[in-house]
Write a protein that holds these residues in place. Structure first.
Motif, short mmCIF file in Angstrom:
data_model
loop_
_atom_site.label_atom_id
_atom_site.label_comp_id
_atom_site.label_asym_id
_atom_site.label_seq_id
_atom_site.Cartn_x
_atom_site.Cartn_y
_atom_site.Cartn_z
N ASN A 189 27.21 44.27 5.48
CA ASN A 189 27.00 43.15 6.49
C ASN A 189 26.09 43.52 7.59
N GLY A 190 25.91 44.74 8.02
CA GLY A 190 25.57 45.20 9.25
C GLY A 190 24.61 46.22 9.13
N PRO A 191 23.91 46.76 10.17
CA PRO A 191 22.55 47.52 10.07
C PRO A 191 23.03 48.96 9.39
N LYS A 192 23.98 49.63 9.71
CA LYS A 192 24.27 50.90 9.22
C LYS A 192 24.59 50.85 7.70
N GLY A 193 25.34 49.61 7.41
CA GLY A 193 25.53 49.41 5.94
C GLY A 193 24.30 49.23 5.14
N LEU A 194 23.41 48.42 5.83
CA LEU A 194 21.98 48.12 4.87
C LEU A 194 21.37 49.36 5.00
N ASP A 195 21.35 50.15 5.83
CA ASP A 195 20.81 51.67 5.67
C ASP A 195 21.44 52.34 4.49
N GLY A 208 28.42 37.91 3.84
CA GLY A 208 27.80 37.31 5.02
C GLY A 208 28.76 37.57 6.08
N PRO A 209 28.33 37.01 7.42
CA PRO A 209 29.26 37.19 8.67
C PRO A 209 30.59 36.47 8.51
N PRO A 210 31.57 37.45 8.91
CA PRO A 210 33.15 37.05 8.78
C PRO A 210 33.31 35.86 9.85
N ASP A 211 32.27 35.80 10.91
CA ASP A 211 32.63 34.81 12.08
C ASP A 211 31.93 33.65 12.10
N ALA A 212 31.34 33.23 10.90
CA ALA A 212 30.26 32.13 10.78
C ALA A 212 30.54 31.25 9.54
N GLU A 213 30.54 30.02 9.69
CA GLU A 213 30.62 29.31 8.46
C GLU A 213 29.49 28.07 8.50
N GLY A 214 29.28 27.58 7.23
CA GLY A 214 28.37 26.38 7.06
C GLY A 214 26.95 27.01 7.37
N GLU A 216 25.53 28.02 10.04
CA GLU A 216 25.19 28.95 10.73
C GLU A 216 25.38 30.31 9.90
N TRP A 217 26.51 30.20 8.81
CA TRP A 217 26.66 31.52 8.08
C TRP A 217 25.33 31.69 7.15
N TRP A 218 24.80 30.26 6.42
CA TRP A 218 23.66 30.41 5.80
C TRP A 218 22.46 31.07 6.65
N SER A 219 22.08 30.79 7.94
CA SER A 219 21.12 31.28 8.58
C SER A 219 21.08 32.65 8.81
N ARG A 220 22.39 33.29 9.03
CA ARG A 220 22.48 34.62 9.43
C ARG A 220 22.65 35.33 7.81
N VAL A 221 22.86 34.76 6.93
CA VAL A 221 22.87 35.39 5.40
C VAL A 221 21.24 35.78 5.04
N GLY A 222 20.67 34.72 5.46
CA GLY A 222 19.20 34.88 5.45
C GLY A 222 18.60 35.98 6.33
N SER A 223 18.99 36.16 7.42
CA SER A 223 18.39 37.09 8.27
C SER A 223 18.88 38.51 7.61
N SER A 247 28.28 36.47 -2.44
CA SER A 247 29.60 36.07 -2.69
C SER A 247 29.49 34.37 -2.13
N LEU A 248 29.31 33.37 -2.94
CA LEU A 248 29.13 32.02 -2.47
C LEU A 248 30.32 31.52 -1.94
N ASP A 249 31.39 32.06 -1.73
CA ASP A 249 32.90 31.55 -1.54
C ASP A 249 33.19 32.08 -0.15
N SER A 250 32.29 32.72 0.65
CA SER A 250 32.54 33.35 1.96
C SER A 250 32.15 32.64 3.20
N GLY A 251 31.57 31.30 3.01
CA GLY A 251 30.85 30.52 4.18
C GLY A 251 31.49 29.39 4.45
N GLY A 252 32.81 29.38 4.16
CA GLY A 252 33.75 28.43 4.51
C GLY A 252 34.11 27.60 3.58
N GLY A 253 33.56 27.42 2.49
CA GLY A 253 33.68 26.43 1.39
C GLY A 253 34.22 27.07 0.42
#
Length: 304
Positions: A189-195, A208-214, A216-223, A247-253
């Motif tokens: 979920n971060g730069p070093k891991g993606l490397d 996706g980012p653990p500190d986001a939902e809805g 915002e989560w989808w936007s950051r997942v796309g990034s 993981s579809l169940d990680s964005g708050g729903g």
């Protein structure tokens, strides 16, 4: 549903007695899911006080209860594992499964599993460094024996000497069921891991980012997905050849709350560049609570 080309996997938590668990693994294959997974934890979050089976025996039984569906860890981590015995365990499971295993790998969370053996909590940097060594060692251990150096007795052996892991003339189980080794799906979920995904990954898993939902989560997942594309291209790899598991169940729903909820989330995953999504088999109550009817509805919708 515009996401008909999307591959769909399902997590079956190791919580139920095997007759029921075996029915679920077999049903996942019968219903046409592309892959089925289980968590690799000793216990997990809010379910820590409930029954929780071991990963390797569960996958072994699942391999015998199925014949076609891909199986995987979602995800294995170095929190309580050494790469030498784990490589032997997981290579044996893959041989039993006829080469159907996907090895999901992650750096390890900061909860119960990270201190259960009496170890001190690690910093994020330490966790990443340990994970890198874990992946590097597994990459060598799980390959063809012909690619390895010979041990002092003339038989293939592997030495590992790092900050986190040591092994002397380790032996494996023979030729891998999926040459040159089973595919690694690396969670990041971060730069070093993606490397690390760009270096060793045959697939990428993200919650996706653990500190986001809805939204915002989808936007950051796309990034994150776009960032991985850049890293793969910089490493000289074709981004189209690296599956992306969300993981579809990680964005708050919960994606299996209904067929409509699943289809909406699946379409957004396709738009964000994902080739695969992973959902969770409905539980009776608590987290991932839902009805098994939705699992059947999804299978029917995908078959149309």
């Amino acid at each position: 549903m515009s996401s008909t080309a999307l591959r769909v996997g399902i997590v079956i938590l190791p919580q139920t007695p095997w007759p029921e668990a075996g029915r679920r693994w077999a049903l996942a294959e019968e219903l046409g899911f592309d892959h089925a997974w289980t968590y690799d934890h000793l216990s997990w979050r809010s379910l820590a006080g409930e029954p929780w089976g071991a990963t390797v025996p569960t996958l072994t039984a699942a391999a015998l209860a199925t014949s076609r569906i891909r199986l995987g860890t979602f995800v294995a981590s170095p929190n309580f594992r050494h790469p030498v015995p784990f490589a032997k365990d997981i290579a044996t499971v893959d041989e039993i499964a006829g080469g159907r295993l996907i090895l999901g790998l992650g750096s390890g969370g900061t909860g119960f599993d990270s201190v259960v053996l009496g170890q001190e909590p690690l910093t994020p940097r330490q966790r990443h460094d340990r994970f890198t060594e874990f992946v590097e060692a597994l990459d060598v251990l799980l390959r063809f024996e012909e690619e390895r150096p010979e041990g002092s007795d003339g038989s293939p052996g592997i030495d590992v000497r790092g900050e986190w892991y040591t092994a002397h003339e380790a032996r494996m189980v023979g030729a891998p069921a999926q040459p040159p080794r089973m595919p690694f799906a690396i969670a990041a979920n971060g730069p070093k891991g993606l490397d690390l995904v760009a270096r060793y990954g045959d697939g990428w898993i993200t919650t996706g980012p653990p500190d986001a939902e809805g939204d915002e989560w989808w936007s950051r997942v796309g990034s994150l997905s776009r960032s991985l594309t850049e890293r793969l291209e910089a490493a000289g790899r074709d981004p189209r050849e690296v599956p992306r598991y969300l993981s579809l169940d990680s964005g708050g729903g919960y994606s299996l709350a209904s067929l409509d909820a699943f289809e909406a989330a699946a379409d957004r995953a396709v738009a964000a560049g994902f080739t695969d999504v992973v959902v969770h088999w409905p539980r009776r109550d608590g987290i991932y609570a839902g009805s098994e009817d939705v699992v059947h509805e999804i299978a029917a919708a995908r078959a149309r």
